[in-house]
Design a protein around this motif. Structure first.
Motif, PDB file in Angstrom:
ATOM      1  N   ARG A  54     -39.864 -13.314 -12.934  1.00 10.93           N
ATOM      2  CA  ARG A  54     -39.635 -12.228 -12.017  1.00 10.93           C
ATOM      3  C   ARG A  54     -40.862 -11.274 -12.316  1.00 10.93           C
ATOM      4  NH1 ARG A  54     -37.345  -7.312 -13.055  1.00 10.93           N
ATOM      5  NH2 ARG A  54     -36.222  -6.286 -11.381  1.00 10.93           N
ATOM      6  N   HIS A  55     -41.492 -10.888 -11.296  1.00 12.75           N
ATOM      7  CA  HIS A  55     -42.570  -9.838 -11.457  1.00 12.75           C
ATOM      8  C   HIS A  55     -42.667  -9.117  -9.994  1.00 12.75           C
ATOM      9  CE1 HIS A  55     -44.528 -13.136  -9.316  1.00 12.75           C
ATOM     10  NE2 HIS A  55     -45.448 -12.326  -8.903  1.00 12.75           N
ATOM     11  N   ASN A  56     -43.390  -7.988  -9.978  1.00  8.98           N
ATOM     12  CA  ASN A  56     -43.860  -7.598  -8.696  1.00  8.98           C
ATOM     13  C   ASN A  56     -45.400  -7.038  -9.076  1.00  8.98           C
ATOM     14  OD1 ASN A  56     -44.156  -5.147 -10.507  1.00  8.98           O
ATOM     15  ND2 ASN A  56     -42.795  -3.796  -9.089  1.00  8.98           N
ATOM     16  N   HIS A  57     -45.864  -6.419  -7.617  1.00 21.41           N
ATOM     17  CA  HIS A  57     -47.238  -6.331  -7.364  1.00 21.41           C
ATOM     18  C   HIS A  57     -47.120  -4.790  -6.719  1.00 21.41           C
ATOM     19  CE1 HIS A  57     -47.962 -10.411  -7.663  1.00 21.41           C
ATOM     20  NE2 HIS A  57     -47.504 -10.727  -6.918  1.00 21.41           N
ATOM     21  N   PRO A  58     -47.240  -3.842  -7.619  1.00 17.82           N
ATOM     22  CA  PRO A  58     -46.995  -2.425  -7.289  1.00 17.82           C
ATOM     23  C   PRO A  58     -48.031  -2.048  -6.104  1.00 17.82           C
ATOM     24  CG  PRO A  58     -46.881  -2.517  -9.681  1.00 17.82           C
ATOM     25  CD  PRO A  58     -47.128  -4.023  -9.218  1.00 17.82           C
ATOM     26  N   GLY A  59     -47.643  -1.450  -5.181  1.00 17.00           N
ATOM     27  CA  GLY A  59     -48.585  -0.879  -3.840  1.00 17.00           C
ATOM     28  C   GLY A  59     -48.930  -2.193  -3.007  1.00 17.00           C
ATOM     29  N   ALA A  60     -48.260  -3.525  -3.259  1.00 21.96           N
ATOM     30  CA  ALA A  60     -48.882  -4.539  -2.356  1.00 21.96           C
ATOM     31  C   ALA A  60     -47.666  -5.287  -1.895  1.00 21.96           C
ATOM     32  CB  ALA A  60     -49.564  -5.462  -3.176  1.00 21.96           C
ATOM     33  N   GLU A  61     -47.807  -5.892  -0.642  1.00 27.74           N
ATOM     34  CA  GLU A  61     -47.055  -6.830  -0.109  1.00 27.74           C
ATOM     35  C   GLU A  61     -47.531  -8.110  -0.394  1.00 27.74           C
ATOM     36  OE1 GLU A  61     -45.553  -5.022   3.945  1.00 27.74           O
ATOM     37  OE2 GLU A  61     -47.618  -5.020   3.992  1.00 27.74           O
ATOM     38  N   GLY A  71     -38.039 -25.609  -3.690  1.00 26.49           N
ATOM     39  CA  GLY A  71     -37.601 -24.874  -4.799  1.00 26.49           C
ATOM     40  C   GLY A  71     -36.668 -23.414  -4.379  1.00 26.49           C
ATOM     41  N   GLU A  72     -36.629 -22.614  -5.472  1.00 31.06           N
ATOM     42  CA  GLU A  72     -35.915 -21.618  -5.225  1.00 31.06           C
ATOM     43  C   GLU A  72     -36.462 -20.295  -5.388  1.00 31.06           C
ATOM     44  OE1 GLU A  72     -32.618 -21.627  -8.256  1.00 31.06           O
ATOM     45  OE2 GLU A  72     -31.664 -23.229  -7.306  1.00 31.06           O
ATOM     46  N   GLN A  73     -36.414 -19.480  -4.345  1.00 30.43           N
ATOM     47  CA  GLN A  73     -37.059 -18.248  -4.292  1.00 30.43           C
ATOM     48  C   GLN A  73     -36.232 -16.943  -4.214  1.00 30.43           C
ATOM     49  OE1 GLN A  73     -40.577 -17.666  -3.578  1.00 30.43           O
ATOM     50  NE2 GLN A  73     -40.071 -15.674  -4.355  1.00 30.43           N
ATOM     51  N   MET A  74     -36.399 -16.026  -5.081  1.00 29.56           N
ATOM     52  CA  MET A  74     -35.841 -14.796  -5.202  1.00 29.56           C
ATOM     53  C   MET A  74     -36.700 -13.582  -4.883  1.00 29.56           C
ATOM     54  SD  MET A  74     -35.234 -11.656  -6.760  1.00 29.56           S
ATOM     55  CE  MET A  74     -36.094 -11.722  -8.608  1.00 29.56           C
ATOM     56  N   VAL A  75     -36.048 -12.828  -4.018  1.00 29.99           N
ATOM     57  CA  VAL A  75     -36.802 -11.400  -3.412  1.00 29.99           C
ATOM     58  C   VAL A  75     -35.827 -10.422  -3.699  1.00 29.99           C
ATOM     59  CG1 VAL A  75     -37.880 -10.260  -1.521  1.00 29.99           C
ATOM     60  CG2 VAL A  75     -38.214 -13.096  -2.066  1.00 29.99           C
ATOM     61  N   GLU A  76     -36.187  -9.274  -4.121  1.00 32.12           N
ATOM     62  CA  GLU A  76     -35.180  -8.278  -4.299  1.00 32.12           C
ATOM     63  C   GLU A  76     -34.995  -7.344  -2.922  1.00 32.12           C
ATOM     64  OE1 GLU A  76     -35.359  -5.889  -8.493  1.00 32.12           O
ATOM     65  OE2 GLU A  76     -36.768  -5.340  -7.053  1.00 32.12           O
ATOM     66  N   ASP A  77     -33.700  -7.063  -2.657  1.00 35.83           N
ATOM     67  CA  ASP A  77     -33.443  -6.251  -1.347  1.00 35.83           C
ATOM     68  C   ASP A  77     -33.577  -4.833  -1.627  1.00 35.83           C
ATOM     69  OD1 ASP A  77     -31.392  -5.301  -2.477  1.00 35.83           O
ATOM     70  OD2 ASP A  77     -30.005  -6.479  -1.508  1.00 35.83           O
ATOM     71  N   GLU A  78     -33.677  -4.294  -0.565  1.00 35.15           N
ATOM     72  CA  GLU A  78     -33.972  -2.618  -0.860  1.00 35.15           C
ATOM     73  C   GLU A  78     -33.229  -1.867  -1.887  1.00 35.15           C
ATOM     74  OE1 GLU A  78     -31.126  -3.342   2.307  1.00 35.15           O
ATOM     75  OE2 GLU A  78     -32.859  -3.999   2.019  1.00 35.15           O
ATOM     76  N   ASN A  79     -32.126  -2.419  -2.142  1.00 37.70           N
ATOM     77  CA  ASN A  79     -31.218  -1.910  -3.377  1.00 37.70           C
ATOM     78  C   ASN A  79     -31.499  -2.421  -4.622  1.00 37.70           C
ATOM     79  OD1 ASN A  79     -29.783  -0.075  -1.312  1.00 37.70           O
ATOM     80  ND2 ASN A  79     -28.631  -1.926  -0.794  1.00 37.70           N
ATOM     81  N   GLY A  80     -32.482  -3.367  -4.869  1.00 39.53           N
ATOM     82  CA  GLY A  80     -32.955  -3.969  -6.004  1.00 39.53           C
ATOM     83  C   GLY A  80     -32.122  -5.046  -6.271  1.00 39.53           C
ATOM     84  N   ASN A  81     -31.176  -5.676  -5.523  1.00 41.63           N
ATOM     85  CA  ASN A  81     -30.505  -6.921  -5.669  1.00 41.63           C
ATOM     86  C   ASN A  81     -31.039  -7.948  -5.483  1.00 41.63           C
ATOM     87  OD1 ASN A  81     -27.861  -5.440  -6.142  1.00 41.63           O
ATOM     88  ND2 ASN A  81     -27.953  -4.663  -3.985  1.00 41.63           N
TER      89      ASN A  81
END
Length: 139
Positions: A54-61, A71-81
């Motif tokens: 789990r990681h993010n890229h601040p300011g980037a799509e 595989g399995e892919q996880m993406v947070e929704d707009e509420n952080g879930n």
């Protein structure tokens, strides 16, 4: 810039790759590879059972396109879930700006992805990870 080539047609084997315990990223489009300014991208190879945490890229799509493997892919929704889905060849995953995400290869063989970052640059932060290493072109 990519030496010995025009930069328009780039194979992953022709560039130095970022190596990690979980796999590798070969940037085939980036300012330092071919002068791309608004985005960067490349091929990610994940061995069976491996993935990036789990990681993010601040300011980037980010766009993740599954070339091969499962595989399995996880993406947070707009509420952080966390939103988890099984993914396979042909699936495109959109990761909104700054959202946390992760990928795990759950298949028996390798998984290959093509990733795009906009704007270019967040992939350079991967150099700070403790398991980062350069894999020379052609190896």
């Amino acid at each position: 810039m990519l030496k010995g080539a025009d930069g328009y047609f780039v194979y992953p084997k022709d560039v130095d790759a970022f190596g990690f315990d979980w796999g590798r990223l070969a940037l085939t489009v980036a300012p330092e590879v071919n002068g791309a300014q608004r985005f960067s991208g490349g091929v990610v190879d994940l061995p069976s059972g491996q993935g990036h945490s789990r990681h993010n890229h601040p300011g980037a799509e980010e766009i993740i396109f599954v070339i091969s493997g499962n595989g399995e892919q996880m993406v947070e929704d707009e509420n952080g879930n966390p939103v988890m889905r099984k993914v396979g060849p042909g699936c495109t995953v959109y990761v909104p700006e700054s959202r946390f995400h992760s990928t795990l290869n759950t298949g028996d063989g390798p998984m290959q992805l093509f990733v795009v970052y906009s704007p270019a640059g967040p992939e350079l932060g991967l150099r700070e990870l403790p398991d980062f290493r350069i894999i020379k072109a052609g190896t």
